[in-house]
Design a protein around this motif. Structure first.
Motif, PDB file in Angstrom:
ATOM      1  N   UNK A 209      10.118  33.030 -11.958  1.00 22.59           N
ATOM      2  CA  UNK A 209       9.250  31.993 -12.002  1.00 22.59           C
ATOM      3  C   UNK A 209       9.246  30.845 -10.939  1.00 22.59           C
ATOM      4  N   UNK A 210       8.276  30.279 -10.454  1.00 24.54           N
ATOM      5  CA  UNK A 210       8.205  29.372  -9.297  1.00 24.54           C
ATOM      6  C   UNK A 210       8.784  27.930  -9.951  1.00 24.54           C
ATOM      7  N   UNK A 211       8.480  27.803 -11.120  1.00 25.01           N
ATOM      8  CA  UNK A 211       9.315  26.699 -11.776  1.00 25.01           C
ATOM      9  C   UNK A 211      10.959  26.420 -11.202  1.00 25.01           C
ATOM     10  N   UNK A 212      11.499  27.818 -10.881  1.00 25.18           N
ATOM     11  CA  UNK A 212      12.816  27.490 -10.455  1.00 25.18           C
ATOM     12  C   UNK A 212      13.021  26.298  -9.289  1.00 25.18           C
ATOM     13  N   UNK A 213      11.923  26.277  -8.658  1.00 22.18           N
ATOM     14  CA  UNK A 213      12.242  25.373  -7.439  1.00 22.18           C
ATOM     15  C   UNK A 213      12.464  23.770  -8.087  1.00 22.18           C
ATOM     16  N   UNK A 214      11.606  23.264  -8.657  1.00 26.57           N
ATOM     17  CA  UNK A 214      11.702  21.824  -9.156  1.00 26.57           C
ATOM     18  C   UNK A 214      13.105  21.542 -10.236  1.00 26.57           C
ATOM     19  N   UNK A 215      13.309  22.754 -10.757  1.00 30.66           N
ATOM     20  CA  UNK A 215      14.546  22.755 -11.602  1.00 30.66           C
ATOM     21  C   UNK A 215      15.638  22.615 -10.774  1.00 30.66           C
ATOM     22  N   UNK A 216      15.879  23.529 -10.066  1.00 31.42           N
ATOM     23  CA  UNK A 216      16.966  23.424  -9.157  1.00 31.42           C
ATOM     24  C   UNK A 216      16.990  21.944  -8.276  1.00 31.42           C
ATOM     25  N   UNK A 217      15.923  21.614  -7.920  1.00 31.80           N
ATOM     26  CA  UNK A 217      16.059  20.259  -7.075  1.00 31.80           C
ATOM     27  C   UNK A 217      16.604  19.227  -8.389  1.00 31.80           C
TER      28      UNK A 217
END
Length: 433
Positions: A209-217
């Motif tokens: 899922x592309x939501x991994x980016x903001x979660x990792x940030x």
């Protein structure tokens, strides 16, 4: 993803179809965009139904995703209820894609009412936690730590649905608690917030899922505020995996190397153990980028670091938050590294040395089954691929519903030899009915 009238528009259906096919092929938005002259952000707008691609780019997208043009151009015009979530829409469209790809084999697809749990379903809950966090009351650091430990147990046991259900409340409470504190207690709360976002990122990564980016940030920002080097290393690891998935493996390896060097200089046993996990992740990332020399060097460094840790053979004295640093873990990573490098035959010896029961968590046992399935798949051994997938299903039923494993299962249906039980596995795991 809904139009003003409460139904999904044709353009939104097209975007969701493209996203589902891209995720099934484990492609990043940047990789798909490169094939048709679009940026990653443009692909994101297409997938969200905001931008409509021209005729020629659409043909290139269809060709890259190995889909008939009419499947992309004219997805089935189902009208969805206004309360259907984006995750359910994507699941429906993925089944439509599987139907198009398997029609020749006479295989039917699951009805859209299937309620089976998948990492994708669970990761969809992270979106709400990111942009509409739950209003939560602060609690004590001790109680917050217990809640975080429960969430970690869900992850290590591969109970992704339960993890997805618990994360919004955990993140809301963790952030509310942090905001009420100051000084050292506030730093400790930042560490809890970071680790909660690490779990959210891990969950999103499971479903590509592309939501991994903001979660990792969010995880990294909280880790930096905590001032805790081990927590910083944990957050850097999931961010680097996200970077690799987004087509930036070199930057991911650099981040992991720098963070590992900093942790090793700290000298603390736990810090060095985290550094070893970062080196292993860096090695796999370099392997995915086909940088054989870097991958081998990084794995060698990781193995050396692990050998210097007390208790590396029997298991670490202080378990790490997600991935432990042991000799068994080194062998597990070697399987993935060799398979990614295109030398799966060299992975067999490492797989043979692993007793799955010595892996510390269900999630790691499932990773062993997954990596062995990929190894045997690359070697063309379909029966052993099936056996590895069945092992994964036995230890972690939700794990085998990940898009990558569903793709392996689908491949077995087209194997040149008959695989007894393959169709039943495909039905149980959401690939077919």
């Amino acid at each position: 993803m809904q139009s003003k009238g409460g139904t999904v528009s044709h353009q939104q259906q097209m975007g969701a179809t493209i996203r589902a096919a891209r995720c099934a092929r484990r492609m990043t938005q940047a990789q798909l965009g490169h094939s048709c002259g679009y940026s990653a952000s443009a692909i994101s707008r297409i997938e969200n139904g905001v931008l409509r691609p021209g005729d020629q780019p659409l043909r290139l997208i269809a060709r890259t995703l190995n889909l008939p043009l009419d499947v992309v151009r004219s997805p089935r015009p189902d009208t969805l209820a206004a309360d259907v979530t984006a995750a359910q829409e994507d699941a429906m469209l993925r089944r439509q894609l599987l139907a198009a790809g398997m029609a020749a084999a006479g295989v039917s697809v699951l009805p859209s009412t299937s309620a089976a749990a998948t990492p994708h379903d669970a990761s969809a809950r992270i979106v709400g936690a990111l942009y509409e966090p739950e209003a939560s009351a602060p609690t004590s650091l001790q109680e917050l730590g217990r809640s975080l430990a429960t969430a970690r147990t869900h992850f290590t046991a591969a109970r992704y649905r339960a993890l997805g259900e618990s994360l919004p409340s955990l993140l809301g409470t963790a952030q509310a608690t942090r905001d009420e504190l100051s000084g050292r207690p506030r730093e400790d709360a930042h560490a809890h917030v970071s680790r909660a976002w690490v779990l959210a990122t891990e969950l999103a990564l499971k479903s590509h899922s592309d939501v991994a980016w903001p979660a990792a940030d969010r995880a990294l920002a909280a880790a930096q505020a905590s001032g805790h080097p081990v927590v910083h290393g944990e957050a850097a690891r999931v961010l680097a995996i996200t970077m690799r998935r987004a087509g930036r493996p070199s930057a991911a390896v650099d981040l992991l190397r720098r963070t590992a060097d900093s942790l090793e200089r700290d000298g603390d046993q736990v810090s060095r153990a985290v550094a070893a996990t970062l080196l292993m992740t860096a090695a796999y990332t370099a392997a995915c980028d086909r940088r054989r020399s870097d991958a081998v060097d990084l794995m060698t460094d990781a193995a050396d670091t692990v050998r210097r840790l007390p208790g590396a053979e029997a298991g670490p004295r202080t378990p790490l938050f997600t991935v432990d640093a042991t000799s068994t873990q080194v062998d597990l990573y070697w399987i993935g590294v060799h398979t990614a490098l295109g030398t799966p035959d060299e992975a067999i010896a490492h797989a043979a040395r692993i007793s799955p029961g010595r892996l510390p968590t269900v999630e790691r046992q499932a990773r062993f089954g997954t990596d062995c399935a990929r190894m045997w798949h690359h070697l063309g051994d379909h029966r052993r691929t099936f056996a590895a997938l069945r092992f994964t299903e036995r230890v972690a039923p939700e794990e085998v519903r990940r898009p990558a494993l569903q793709a392996l299962t689908a491949d077995l249906l087209y194997a040149p030899v008959s695989i007894p039980g393959a169709r039943e596995l495909a039905a149980r795991t959401g690939v077919t009915s």
